[in-house]
Design a protein around this motif. Structure first.
Motif, PDB file in Angstrom:
ATOM      1  N   ASP A   9       0.813  -1.318   0.004  1.00 53.11           N
ATOM      2  CA  ASP A   9       0.005  -0.028   0.042  1.00 53.11           C
ATOM      3  C   ASP A   9       1.045   1.093  -0.102  1.00 53.11           C
ATOM      4  O   ASP A   9       1.639   1.297   0.869  1.00 53.11           O
ATOM      5  CB  ASP A   9      -1.034   0.238   1.250  1.00 53.11           C
ATOM      6  N   ARG A  15      -2.786   4.252  -3.436  1.00 58.00           N
ATOM      7  CA  ARG A  15      -3.459   4.369  -2.098  1.00 58.00           C
ATOM      8  C   ARG A  15      -3.712   2.955  -1.254  1.00 58.00           C
ATOM      9  O   ARG A  15      -3.235   1.975  -1.562  1.00 58.00           O
ATOM     10  CB  ARG A  15      -4.973   4.905  -2.373  1.00 58.00           C
ATOM     11  N   ASP A  16      -4.322   3.397  -0.192  1.00 58.97           N
ATOM     12  CA  ASP A  16      -4.472   2.173   0.911  1.00 58.97           C
ATOM     13  C   ASP A  16      -5.467   1.357   0.273  1.00 58.97           C
ATOM     14  O   ASP A  16      -6.652   1.571  -0.232  1.00 58.97           O
ATOM     15  CB  ASP A  16      -4.984   2.757   2.095  1.00 58.97           C
ATOM     16  N   TYR A  18      -6.161  -1.911   1.995  1.00 59.91           N
ATOM     17  CA  TYR A  18      -6.642  -2.402   2.886  1.00 59.91           C
ATOM     18  C   TYR A  18      -8.233  -2.080   3.461  1.00 59.91           C
ATOM     19  O   TYR A  18      -9.073  -2.734   3.564  1.00 59.91           O
ATOM     20  CB  TYR A  18      -5.766  -2.454   4.323  1.00 59.91           C
ATOM     21  N   SER A  52      -1.335   3.008  13.814  1.00 53.14           N
ATOM     22  CA  SER A  52      -2.200   2.009  12.764  1.00 53.14           C
ATOM     23  C   SER A  52      -1.990   0.758  13.136  1.00 53.14           C
ATOM     24  O   SER A  52      -2.804  -0.085  13.053  1.00 53.14           O
ATOM     25  CB  SER A  52      -1.666   2.510  11.355  1.00 53.14           C
ATOM     26  N   ARG A  56      -5.436  -1.477  13.333  1.00 47.63           N
ATOM     27  CA  ARG A  56      -5.667  -2.346  12.097  1.00 47.63           C
ATOM     28  C   ARG A  56      -6.304  -3.759  12.708  1.00 47.63           C
ATOM     29  O   ARG A  56      -7.270  -4.155  12.151  1.00 47.63           O
ATOM     30  CB  ARG A  56      -4.626  -2.459  11.252  1.00 47.63           C
ATOM     31  N   SER A 112      -1.068  -5.074   4.945  1.00 44.82           N
ATOM     32  CA  SER A 112      -2.309  -5.580   4.498  1.00 44.82           C
ATOM     33  C   SER A 112      -2.523  -6.965   4.667  1.00 44.82           C
ATOM     34  O   SER A 112      -1.840  -7.854   4.897  1.00 44.82           O
ATOM     35  CB  SER A 112      -2.537  -4.929   3.113  1.00 44.82           C
TER      36      SER A 112
END
Length: 201
Positions: A9, A15-16, A18, A52, A56, A112
């Motif tokens: 990512d 972009r992200d 996840y 994060s 997550r 991810s």
């Protein structure tokens, strides 16, 4: 042989991926419950008061606990074939293929999650180290097998999986501070496309 380590990512993608995968696989009940329970934690994350790597696993647990492995894997197939091509950086895909053509071993090392990353990496014939979702009796438990693959754990996962001494050179690519530990393992590192130095941390 050389070893090329790629974050996913923000490094391979624009972009992200996840968050979008989580949202696209959570039913309306989970989305509402998640919005209610997680909004304070997400705010803390935005304010940089909760990292994060801590947030997550909480999101993952709420989104995937008790979901069928077959259902999520089927959704991951569609995600890989329809969505990921729209966010893959062409220059990074070219760099991966350049390493492959040179006979280098290529490994994606990402925080991810495994369902879609396994499919994407298999399609390119490259290896994967990531936050792997735990399975039990055909269902995801919502937990990670070896924790969130970021920061120091990302570097440790590389060292525990790969004998770095067997490669003449290690090259690494990343884009956030969660990649710094992995970048420090390499002889040659790139951070957001530019040469990385440990002094940059």
């Amino acid at each position: 042989m050389k070893l090329a380590l790629f974050d996913f990512d923000g490094t391979i993608t624009t972009r992200d991926t996840y968050t979008k995968f989580v949202i696209s696989n959570a039913n309306i009940f989970r989305l509402i419950l998640g919005g209610f329970l997680l909004s304070p934690l997400i705010l803390l994350n935005k304010l940089k008061l909760m990292p994060s790597p801590v947030l997550r696993p909480v999101i993952t647990k709420l989104a995937f606990k008790g979901t069928k492995v077959d259902d999520i894997n089927q959704s991951a197939q569609e995600y890989v074939h329809k969505y990921l091509p729209t966010v893959i950086r062409p220059n990074m895909l070219h760099q991966i293929k350049k390493h492959q053509e040179s006979g280098d071993r290529v490994v994606v090392v990402s925080a991810s999650i495994s369902p879609y990353l396994k499919i994407w990496c298999k399609g390119l014939g490259i290896d994967l180290i990531c936050s792997e979702l735990e399975e039990k009796d055909g269902y995801f438990t919502g937990s990670y097998v070896n924790g969130d693959c970021s920061g120091q754990r990302k570097a440790d996962s590389v060292k525990n999986t790969i004998n770095l001494d067997s490669f003449e050179q290690v090259i690494a690519y990343g884009d956030t501070k969660e990649d710094h530990a992995m970048l420090k393992l390499a002889h040659e590192s790139y951070f957001r496309g530019k040469p990385f130095s440990a002094n940059d941390c």
